[in-house]
Design a protein around this motif. Structure first.
Motif: not given
Length: 354
Positions: A84, A101, A153, A175, A179-180
C-alpha cells in the motif's frame, strides 16, 4: 509547471515527510530508512517499495509452508503495508498502482485467514470492499467503521483496528470509491454517507455484531467523510475525524494534493468540483452525535482548513489537539490513539443496542 513527482529535488522531502506515515501504519522505521534509501526518484518509488513487499510475501509463504501461522500472518500483514505505501503518490502508471493495491488487499486477506479464521470475514458491496474483524471473547460487540482518505487504504490502519479490537469493538475497515482496491474502478465520493450506509446495510447481515451501536473513524480526507456521514447517516452513534479537512481552497492546495485529486477524480475539472464539495461550514452544526476531532499541531497544509472548526461548531463536538503531532499523528500515536479508542468504546457501550 512539472508534475509533482517530477519536481526537482522532491524525492528526499517526500521520503522524509512519509516516514511518520509509514511508521504510523506499522512499518519498522529502520526498514523504511533502508528501503527508501534505494529510491532513485519518485518514478521509482512504487517498484522499490513493492520489492520490499514481495520479500515479506516470500517470507510469509515460507512460514506458512512450515506451519508457522503466527509468523506467516505477521509477514503477510507487513507485505500488505509495503504494497500500500508503494501507492501513496500521484504516479502516472495507474495500472501499476492498482495492481499493488490488489496485492495489498490479497495479503491482508491471507493474514486474517491465518490469524483470525473464525473472526474475520470479507465485506463488500457497491463501491466498497474491506474486512470485518470481531474481537475475541465478546458476544455481539458494537462495530466501528474505519474510512481511509484521499490516497490511503484500509491496509494503512491495522494499528488503529487492533486498538479498537483490544477494547472489545468489532472493526469494519474498508476502501470506498476512489480508495485502495476500489480506486481503479471508481472516483472519490463527496457524499460519503451513501458509502457508509451501504457498508452498514451489508453489516446488518453479518452475524455476531450489533449494528445498532455503530461508529465511524475517518483518517485524513476520511475525517471529512466521517463528519459528513455523521450529519447524514442516522445509524451512526459517534464519529471521529483524524487529521481531516473542514474545507479546501483549490487555488492554495499544494501540487501533491491537486495532482493526486486529478488522478483519482479523472480530470482537473472533476478534481476542482470534488475539492469544492469538501466543505463542513454548513454541515458541522447539523451533526447530532458525539464528534471527536483529532488534530496534530504541526499539521499545516496550504489550502486546507482543519476540522478543528467542526469540533467547535458541532453540538457535541470535542477537540483533541496534540501540539507536536503531524498529519495522521504517526509521530505521536501514544498521545491520541489510546484516548480515541477509549472514547469510542465508552460512547458505544453507553448507547442502546439494536
Amino acid at each position: 509547471m512539472p508534475s509533482f513527482i517530477d519536481t526537482p529535488g522532491i524525492t528526499p522531502d517526500f521520503i522524509g515527510l512519509n516516514r511518520s506515515r509509514a511508521v504510523g501504519a506499522g512499518l519498522d522505521p529502520f526498514a523504511y530508512d533502508r528501503v527508501t534509501a534505494g529510491v532513485p526518484d519518485l518514478h521509482g518509488w512504487p517498484p522499490v517499495l513493492a520489492e520490499a513487499a514481495r520479500a515479506h510475501l516470500a517470507a510469509a509463504l515460507r512460514a506458512e509452508a512450515d506451519g508457522l501461522r503466527v509468523t506467516a500472518a505477521a509477514e503477510f500483514r507487513t507485505a500488505a503495508r509495503w504494497f500500500h505505501i508503494a501507492t501513496v503518490l500521484p504516479h502516472p502508471d495507474t495500472d501499476l498502482l492498482a495492481a499493488l493495491e490488489a496485492e495489498a488487499d490479497a495479503a491482508t486477506g491471507r493474514a486474517l485467514a491465518l490469524a483470525e479464521p473464525d473472526r474475520a470475514e470479507r465485506v463488500e458491496g457497491p463501491g466498497f470492499a474491506g474486512w470485518l474483524r470481531r474481537p475475541a471473547g465478546v458476544t455481539t460487540p458494537p462495530v466501528v467503521l474505519v474510512a481511509p482518505g484521499l490516497d490511503s487504504s484500509k491496509e494503512e490502519f491495522h494499528v488503529l483496528a487492533d486498538a479498537l479490537l483490544a477494547r472489545g469493538l468489532a472493526v469494519a475497515a474498508f476502501d470506498g470509491p476512489g480508495q485502495g482496491v476500489c480506486a481503479a474502478t471508481s472516483a472519490p465520493e463527496p457524499a460519503y454517507h451513501r458509502v457508509v450506509g451501504a457498508v452498514l446495510d451489508r453489516l446488518a447481515d453479518a452475524p455476531g455484531i450489533d449494528v445498532g451501536r455503530a461508529a465511524l473513524v475517518g483518517m485524513s480526507l476520511g475525517g471529512y467523510y466521517a463528519a459528513e456521514s455523521a450529519a447524514h447517516e442516522p445509524r451512526l452513534r459517534a464519529a471521529v475525524a483524524v487529521s481531516g479537512p473542514h474545507h479546501l481552497t483549490w487555488d492554495e492546495l499544494p501540487p501533491f494534493v491537486t495532482d493526486t485529486l486529478t488522478r483519482r477524480c479523472g480530470s482537473p475539472d472533476a478534481a476542482r468540483a470534488f475539492a469544492a464539495s469538501v466543505d463542513l461550514r454548513a454541515t458541522a452544526a447539523q451533526i447530532p452525535i458525539p464528534l471527536l476531532v483529532v488534530e496534530g499541531g504541526t499539521d499545516v497544509t496550504p489550502g486546507v482548513t482543519t476540522a478543528a472548526a467542526a469540533a467547535e461548531a458541532a453540538p457535541h463536538g470535542e477537540l483533541l489537539l496534540v501540539p507536536h503531532g503531524d498529519h495522521l499523528l504517526g509521530n505521536a500515536q501514544g498521545d491520541w490513539l489510546p484516548h480515541t479508542a477509549d472514547w469510542l468504546a465508552t460512547r458505544l457501550r453507553a448507547t442502546r443496542g439494536s
